[in-house]
Design an enzyme around this catalytic site. Sequence first.
Site, PDB file in Angstrom:
ATOM      1  N   LYS A 111     -16.642   1.194  14.369  1.00 52.34           N
ATOM      2  CA  LYS A 111     -15.714   2.326  14.468  1.00 52.34           C
ATOM      3  C   LYS A 111     -15.027   2.325  15.839  1.00 52.34           C
ATOM      4  O   LYS A 111     -13.823   2.573  15.937  1.00 52.34           O
ATOM      5  CB  LYS A 111     -16.451   3.643  14.237  1.00 52.34           C
ATOM      6  CG  LYS A 111     -16.911   3.765  12.785  1.00 52.34           C
ATOM      7  CD  LYS A 111     -16.776   5.163  12.252  1.00 52.34           C
ATOM      8  CE  LYS A 111     -16.859   5.184  10.736  1.00 52.34           C
ATOM      9  NZ  LYS A 111     -18.139   5.621  10.216  1.00 52.34           N
ATOM     10  N   LYS A 191     -14.978  -5.931   2.303  1.00 53.20           N
ATOM     11  CA  LYS A 191     -15.786  -4.889   1.664  1.00 53.20           C
ATOM     12  C   LYS A 191     -14.875  -3.731   1.235  1.00 53.20           C
ATOM     13  O   LYS A 191     -14.020  -3.298   2.016  1.00 53.20           O
ATOM     14  CB  LYS A 191     -16.826  -4.375   2.677  1.00 53.20           C
ATOM     15  CG  LYS A 191     -17.700  -3.247   2.134  1.00 53.20           C
ATOM     16  CD  LYS A 191     -18.458  -2.524   3.252  1.00 53.20           C
ATOM     17  CE  LYS A 191     -17.943  -1.126   3.499  1.00 53.20           C
ATOM     18  NZ  LYS A 191     -18.756  -0.009   3.110  1.00 53.20           N
ATOM     19  N   LYS A 194     -13.368   3.230   1.863  1.00 59.15           N
ATOM     20  CA  LYS A 194     -12.370   4.300   1.942  1.00 59.15           C
ATOM     21  C   LYS A 194     -11.477   4.114   3.164  1.00 59.15           C
ATOM     22  O   LYS A 194     -10.314   4.451   3.146  1.00 59.15           O
ATOM     23  CB  LYS A 194     -13.073   5.655   2.082  1.00 59.15           C
ATOM     24  CG  LYS A 194     -13.803   6.101   0.861  1.00 59.15           C
ATOM     25  CD  LYS A 194     -14.534   7.419   1.166  1.00 59.15           C
ATOM     26  CE  LYS A 194     -15.830   7.538   0.425  1.00 59.15           C
ATOM     27  NZ  LYS A 194     -16.972   7.903   1.265  1.00 59.15           N
TER      28      LYS A 194
END
Length: 326
Positions: A111, A191, A194
């Site tokens: 992230k 992968k 969202k």
Amino acid sequence: MKRSLSGIQPSGILHLGNYFGAMKQFLDFQNSYEGFYFIADYHSLTSLTKPKDLVQNTYDIVLDYLAIGLDPNKSTIFLQSNVPEHTEMTWLLSNITPVGLLERGHSYKDKLAKGFFPNTGLLTYPVLMAADILIYDTDLVPVGKDQKQHLEMTRDIAMKFNQQYNVEFFKLPEPLILDDSAIVPGTDGQKMSKSYGNTINMFASKKTLKQQVMSIVTDSTPLEEPKNPDNNIAKIYALFNGIDKQNELKEKFLAGNFGYGHAKNELLESILNYFGEAREKREKLKENMDLVYDILNEGSKKARLIAIEKVQKAKEIVGLVGNIYK
Ligand code: ADP
Ligand code: TRP
């Protein structure tokens, strides 16, 4: 009965990766485990800053859970923020969790690399997840492979607490990660996630679903020629139809005169068939949201009773004397 528990963040619309990586296992274990399935809304605050989206996504996930067949008479379906003891337990666990453990988190590092604002919640995310799991004396946690490290951290944190206070208080949970659906690929081959804009959403409108399936990236081998059968279409197709049918599809690819477009149409049909009944159920449930709210509230109350008791015991162990629940 042993307990199975898992959560999904309401950070977007659910997709095939969520379903095959985690939710399908919730259903498969519904009769053999006591299930606790929740919406991890506290977790989603680490990355989502739009309240309206959060509200919408939250109810969408409850609808998804119910539509695919989670039965509130068998499984406890609840909202994480309706059980504030999760955050209280997080504080107790934070004090035995080394910062270094959290700084080594793959998800945290990913992230940061993607430019997320490094708020404290992002770093301590795995401690909240450990609290979610440990509060309920969970035996099994069905998740996709990306959560493996978080489960290892949960076990580390549980062991550390037990050791530090010389108690056998927290049960060490086992992850359930199925080989075949550990990492469901997205339309771009990475992968499915969202946050990558590469999803195929189980309950998207038929038009959107078609667009998503048609956007699966393929190479430019001409129609007549044989094609590499180990492509993404075949991988996703197997999740719906099994290995034998996947082999039939692969043979068609190898034979030539079978285009990626044909295969995508077959995949689209499989998706629509597979989720057809659930899609209808979801539409009906949407017209009766009061029932949906009731299910969530009842589940949350049930979960909270367990959580209050476990947190109270944890407080006593560490020497906090507050006991208003007694
Ligand atoms: P996302 O990556 O889309 O934000 P979440 O982090 O909310 O998904 O994941 C919810 C559950 O779905 C977790 O158990 C996660 O491991 C699983 N999951 C998500 N994406 C995939 C995928 N592509 N393949 C397998 N499992 C997945
Ligand atoms: N971190 C999980 C995810 O992003 C969601 C989650 C939160 C979870 N708490 C949990 C999963 C407890 C299993 C058990 O997918």
